[in-house]
Design a protein around this motif. Structure first.
Motif, PDB file in Angstrom:
ATOM      1  N   GLU A  33       0.893  -1.034   0.141  1.00 45.88           N
ATOM      2  CA  GLU A  33       0.005  -0.155  -0.156  1.00 45.88           C
ATOM      3  C   GLU A  33       0.871   1.248  -0.013  1.00 45.88           C
ATOM      4  OE1 GLU A  33      -3.303   2.363   0.054  1.00 45.88           O
ATOM      5  OE2 GLU A  33      -2.918   0.502  -0.432  1.00 45.88           O
ATOM      6  N   GLU A  34       1.746   1.175   0.714  1.00 41.15           N
ATOM      7  CA  GLU A  34       2.872   2.217   0.785  1.00 41.15           C
ATOM      8  C   GLU A  34       3.509   2.702  -0.704  1.00 41.15           C
ATOM      9  OE1 GLU A  34       5.773   1.516   3.914  1.00 41.15           O
ATOM     10  OE2 GLU A  34       4.112   1.887   5.480  1.00 41.15           O
ATOM     11  N   GLN A  35       3.883   1.463  -1.130  1.00 40.77           N
ATOM     12  CA  GLN A  35       4.354   1.512  -2.603  1.00 40.77           C
ATOM     13  C   GLN A  35       3.297   2.103  -3.616  1.00 40.77           C
ATOM     14  OE1 GLN A  35       5.595  -2.410  -3.194  1.00 40.77           O
ATOM     15  NE2 GLN A  35       7.516  -1.911  -2.441  1.00 40.77           N
ATOM     16  N   ARG A  36       2.137   1.633  -3.461  1.00 41.46           N
ATOM     17  CA  ARG A  36       1.001   2.076  -4.110  1.00 41.46           C
ATOM     18  C   ARG A  36       0.872   3.619  -4.016  1.00 41.46           C
ATOM     19  NH1 ARG A  36      -4.503   3.118  -4.817  1.00 41.46           N
ATOM     20  NH2 ARG A  36      -4.591   3.295  -2.595  1.00 41.46           N
ATOM     21  N   VAL A  37       0.848   4.010  -2.821  1.00 42.93           N
ATOM     22  CA  VAL A  37       0.509   5.449  -2.646  1.00 42.93           C
ATOM     23  C   VAL A  37       1.738   6.180  -2.979  1.00 42.93           C
ATOM     24  CG1 VAL A  37       0.293   7.113  -0.692  1.00 42.93           C
ATOM     25  CG2 VAL A  37      -0.909   4.974  -0.457  1.00 42.93           C
ATOM     26  N   GLU A  38       2.839   5.724  -2.763  1.00 39.92           N
ATOM     27  CA  GLU A  38       3.956   6.540  -3.424  1.00 39.92           C
ATOM     28  C   GLU A  38       4.025   6.865  -4.864  1.00 39.92           C
ATOM     29  OE1 GLU A  38       7.647   8.806  -3.386  1.00 39.92           O
ATOM     30  OE2 GLU A  38       6.394   8.317  -1.836  1.00 39.92           O
ATOM     31  N   GLN A  39       3.588   5.714  -5.556  1.00 42.41           N
ATOM     32  CA  GLN A  39       3.605   5.673  -7.042  1.00 42.41           C
ATOM     33  C   GLN A  39       2.476   6.886  -7.538  1.00 42.41           C
ATOM     34  OE1 GLN A  39       2.586   1.978  -8.966  1.00 42.41           O
ATOM     35  NE2 GLN A  39       2.495   2.858 -11.001  1.00 42.41           N
ATOM     36  N   LEU A  40       1.275   6.629  -6.663  1.00 46.80           N
ATOM     37  CA  LEU A  40       0.330   7.619  -7.219  1.00 46.80           C
ATOM     38  C   LEU A  40       0.572   9.165  -7.020  1.00 46.80           C
ATOM     39  CD1 LEU A  40      -2.981   5.754  -5.714  1.00 46.80           C
ATOM     40  CD2 LEU A  40      -2.129   6.201  -8.121  1.00 46.80           C
ATOM     41  N   ASN A  41       1.456   9.476  -5.714  1.00 45.48           N
ATOM     42  CA  ASN A  41       2.099  10.802  -5.472  1.00 45.48           C
ATOM     43  C   ASN A  41       2.984  10.810  -6.655  1.00 45.48           C
ATOM     44  OD1 ASN A  41       1.307  12.208  -2.990  1.00 45.48           O
ATOM     45  ND2 ASN A  41       1.947  10.130  -1.872  1.00 45.48           N
ATOM     46  N   GLN A  42       3.864  10.030  -7.249  1.00 48.34           N
ATOM     47  CA  GLN A  42       4.874  10.426  -8.076  1.00 48.34           C
ATOM     48  C   GLN A  42       4.026  10.922  -9.408  1.00 48.34           C
ATOM     49  OE1 GLN A  42       8.047  11.079  -7.989  1.00 48.34           O
ATOM     50  NE2 GLN A  42       7.931  10.639  -5.661  1.00 48.34           N
ATOM     51  N   GLU A  43       2.940  10.078  -9.774  1.00 49.81           N
ATOM     52  CA  GLU A  43       2.224  10.378 -10.835  1.00 49.81           C
ATOM     53  C   GLU A  43       1.226  11.457 -10.848  1.00 49.81           C
ATOM     54  OE1 GLU A  43      -0.111   7.015 -12.112  1.00 49.81           O
ATOM     55  OE2 GLU A  43       1.036   5.387 -11.797  1.00 49.81           O
ATOM     56  N   ALA A  44       0.982  12.026  -9.476  1.00 47.08           N
ATOM     57  CA  ALA A  44       0.576  13.237  -9.410  1.00 47.08           C
ATOM     58  C   ALA A  44       1.278  14.490  -9.647  1.00 47.08           C
ATOM     59  CB  ALA A  44      -0.335  13.325  -8.168  1.00 47.08           C
ATOM     60  N   LYS A  45       2.346  14.395  -9.127  1.00 46.27           N
ATOM     61  CA  LYS A  45       3.381  15.078  -9.141  1.00 46.27           C
ATOM     62  C   LYS A  45       3.949  15.467 -10.648  1.00 46.27           C
ATOM     63  CE  LYS A  45       5.728  15.248  -4.602  1.00 46.27           C
ATOM     64  NZ  LYS A  45       4.906  14.576  -3.931  1.00 46.27           N
ATOM     65  N   THR A  46       4.067  14.457 -11.166  1.00 49.53           N
ATOM     66  CA  THR A  46       4.304  14.244 -12.770  1.00 49.53           C
ATOM     67  C   THR A  46       3.379  15.070 -13.432  1.00 49.53           C
ATOM     68  OG1 THR A  46       5.456  12.270 -12.695  1.00 49.53           O
ATOM     69  CG2 THR A  46       5.086  12.841 -14.725  1.00 49.53           C
ATOM     70  N   ILE A  47       1.962  15.070 -13.301  1.00 49.52           N
ATOM     71  CA  ILE A  47       0.877  15.767 -13.974  1.00 49.52           C
ATOM     72  C   ILE A  47       1.019  17.003 -13.627  1.00 49.52           C
ATOM     73  CG2 ILE A  47      -1.539  16.310 -14.113  1.00 49.52           C
ATOM     74  CD1 ILE A  47      -1.821  13.052 -13.700  1.00 49.52           C
ATOM     75  N   GLU A  48       1.249  17.502 -12.340  1.00 51.70           N
ATOM     76  CA  GLU A  48       1.566  18.971 -11.850  1.00 51.70           C
ATOM     77  C   GLU A  48       2.688  19.580 -12.522  1.00 51.70           C
ATOM     78  OE1 GLU A  48       1.693  18.569  -7.402  1.00 51.70           O
ATOM     79  OE2 GLU A  48      -0.624  18.062  -7.458  1.00 51.70           O
ATOM     80  N   LYS A  49       3.583  18.984 -12.607  1.00 54.50           N
ATOM     81  CA  LYS A  49       4.974  19.626 -13.146  1.00 54.50           C
ATOM     82  C   LYS A  49       4.684  19.834 -14.567  1.00 54.50           C
ATOM     83  CE  LYS A  49       9.643  18.673 -13.911  1.00 54.50           C
ATOM     84  NZ  LYS A  49      10.932  17.454 -13.751  1.00 54.50           N
ATOM     85  N   SER A  50       4.194  19.047 -15.374  1.00 53.07           N
ATOM     86  CA  SER A  50       3.650  19.210 -16.548  1.00 53.07           C
ATOM     87  C   SER A  50       2.639  20.508 -16.761  1.00 53.07           C
ATOM     88  CB  SER A  50       3.113  17.983 -17.388  1.00 53.07           C
ATOM     89  OG  SER A  50       1.715  17.777 -16.911  1.00 53.07           O
ATOM     90  N   VAL A  51       1.885  20.747 -16.037  1.00 50.96           N
ATOM     91  CA  VAL A  51       1.211  21.822 -16.091  1.00 50.96           C
ATOM     92  C   VAL A  51       1.814  23.095 -15.766  1.00 50.96           C
ATOM     93  CG1 VAL A  51      -0.905  23.065 -14.675  1.00 50.96           C
ATOM     94  CG2 VAL A  51      -1.156  20.649 -15.360  1.00 50.96           C
ATOM     95  N   ASP A  52       2.788  23.044 -14.574  1.00 55.38           N
ATOM     96  CA  ASP A  52       3.512  24.071 -14.323  1.00 55.38           C
ATOM     97  C   ASP A  52       4.375  24.629 -15.403  1.00 55.38           C
ATOM     98  OD1 ASP A  52       2.149  24.001 -11.812  1.00 55.38           O
ATOM     99  OD2 ASP A  52       3.770  22.934 -10.677  1.00 55.38           O
ATOM    100  N   GLN A  53       4.951  23.730 -16.104  1.00 53.93           N
ATOM    101  CA  GLN A  53       5.927  23.822 -17.199  1.00 53.93           C
ATOM    102  C   GLN A  53       5.194  24.421 -18.337  1.00 53.93           C
ATOM    103  OE1 GLN A  53       8.875  20.411 -17.142  1.00 53.93           O
ATOM    104  NE2 GLN A  53       9.835  21.652 -15.124  1.00 53.93           N
TER     105      GLN A  53
END
Length: 324
Positions: A33-53
């Motif tokens: 579950e920790e790995q799943r949450v970490e992966q979802l967090n990373q995917e969320a950050k990737t999307i946010e980064k694409s928006v910010d840039q």
């Protein structure tokens, strides 16, 4: 008895082994579950980064992830809102990248991106588009730009700067057409005090007054009001210099200077005297009294200053009472 003991030990061993297995299973599930949450967090950050840039095409692809519903809780951005506006954002970005600035302004005015994190880039590009058009456009093109810009999409500082540049360009164009009255109309802005726009207004007012045969003091009054540090653009600077050569050394000009200086000195003063003011301060507000009734006592000098709009009482040069 021995039989029961053996059975009891076996039961304890089975329970212990089962407990250990359950514990290990729970730990594995927690790690998973920790790995799943970490992966979802990373995917969320990737999307946010694409928006910010401003990588909106990449953002569009990332939002097609079938797990986007699982990712959403781990992002500070509203993906549904971003998704709805991505089409407009990509269209605007393509126009900007191609240098089609006028079309960019038109499209943004029709479909403003105001409800999501995509807006930051869009507004920056809006300001840049206006700046590019002002930098490279003719005076006529700058005049037309004034009707295209929506100043609500600009910061107050950007809006004031752009308005000033468009007003100056319009004034030059109207001067070339010989339409001085229109110049005074577009430059008569109370918010332009101390700017080039105010300078243009007074220069053109002085020129119009001269053409209409106005007295020298009227012309001089406008020339005196031209802001000292305003760098006037041509042709207004040449007009100003020519008029100053005609009027600067005259008595009318000196009188006009005194009038303006006195007016500026009175700005910000209260409309009526107040208790505690000095005699000089009273005179600066209501002027010289029509009559003064003066009484000398052991405590000093008391005066009643008579005005058409009231009485001011002073003890030793300081206001102690006012009567309307």
């Amino acid at each position: 008895m021995k039989k029961f003991y053996i059975i009891f030990v076996c039961i304890v061993l089975v329970l212990a082994i089962g407990g250990i297995s359950y514990y290990k299973h729970q730990k594995r599930m927690e790690v998973k579950e920790e790995q799943r949450v970490e992966q979802l967090n990373q995917e969320a950050k990737t999307i946010e980064k694409s928006v910010d840039q401003g990588e909106y095409t990449k953002t569009s692809t990332l939002l097609k992830n079938p797990k986007i519903g699982e990712i959403q809780p781990y992002s500070q951005y509203d993906f549904h809102l971003i998704k709805d506006e991505l089409k407009s954002a990509i269209q605007l970005q393509n126009l900007f990248n191609k240098g089609e600035y006028k079309e960019y302004l038109s499209q943004y005015n029709l479909n403003p991106i105001q409800e999501s994190h995509l807006d930051s880039y869009a507004k920056d590009h809006y300001v840049t588009s206006v700046s590019e058009l002002l930098k490279n456009g003719s005076n006529q093109e700058k005049m037309a730009l004034g009707d295209l810009i929506n100043y609500e999409y600009l910061s107050l500082g950007d809006a004031n700067k752009i308005r000033e540049e468009i007003t100056i360009a319009s004034a030059i164009e109207y001067y070339n057409e010989g339409n001085l009255e229109e110049i005074t109309y577009i430059t008569a802005d109370p918010e332009s005090e101390g700017t080039v726009v105010e300078g243009i207004y007074h220069v053109v007012e002085a020129k119009l007054s001269q053409q209409q045969g106005a007295p020298a003091d009227t012309i001089s009054l406008d020339l005196v009001k031209v802001p000292e540090f305003a760098t006037l653009p041509e042709p207004f600077n040449s007009v100003y210099v020519k008029l100053m050569n005609q009027y600067e050394d005259t008595e009318d000009f000196e009188i006009a200077k005194q009038v303006v200086e006195e007016s500026e000195a009175k700005e910000g003063l209260p409309s009526r005297p107040a208790i505690g003011m000095t005699a000089d301060e009273v005179r600066s507000i209501w002027g010289i009294p029509t009559d003064v009734n003066r009484t000398e006592t052991v405590n000093g000098v008391s005066e009643q200053w008579v005005y058409t709009n009231g009485y001011v009482y002073l003890d030793n040069g300081v206001v102690t009472a006012i009567q309307d």
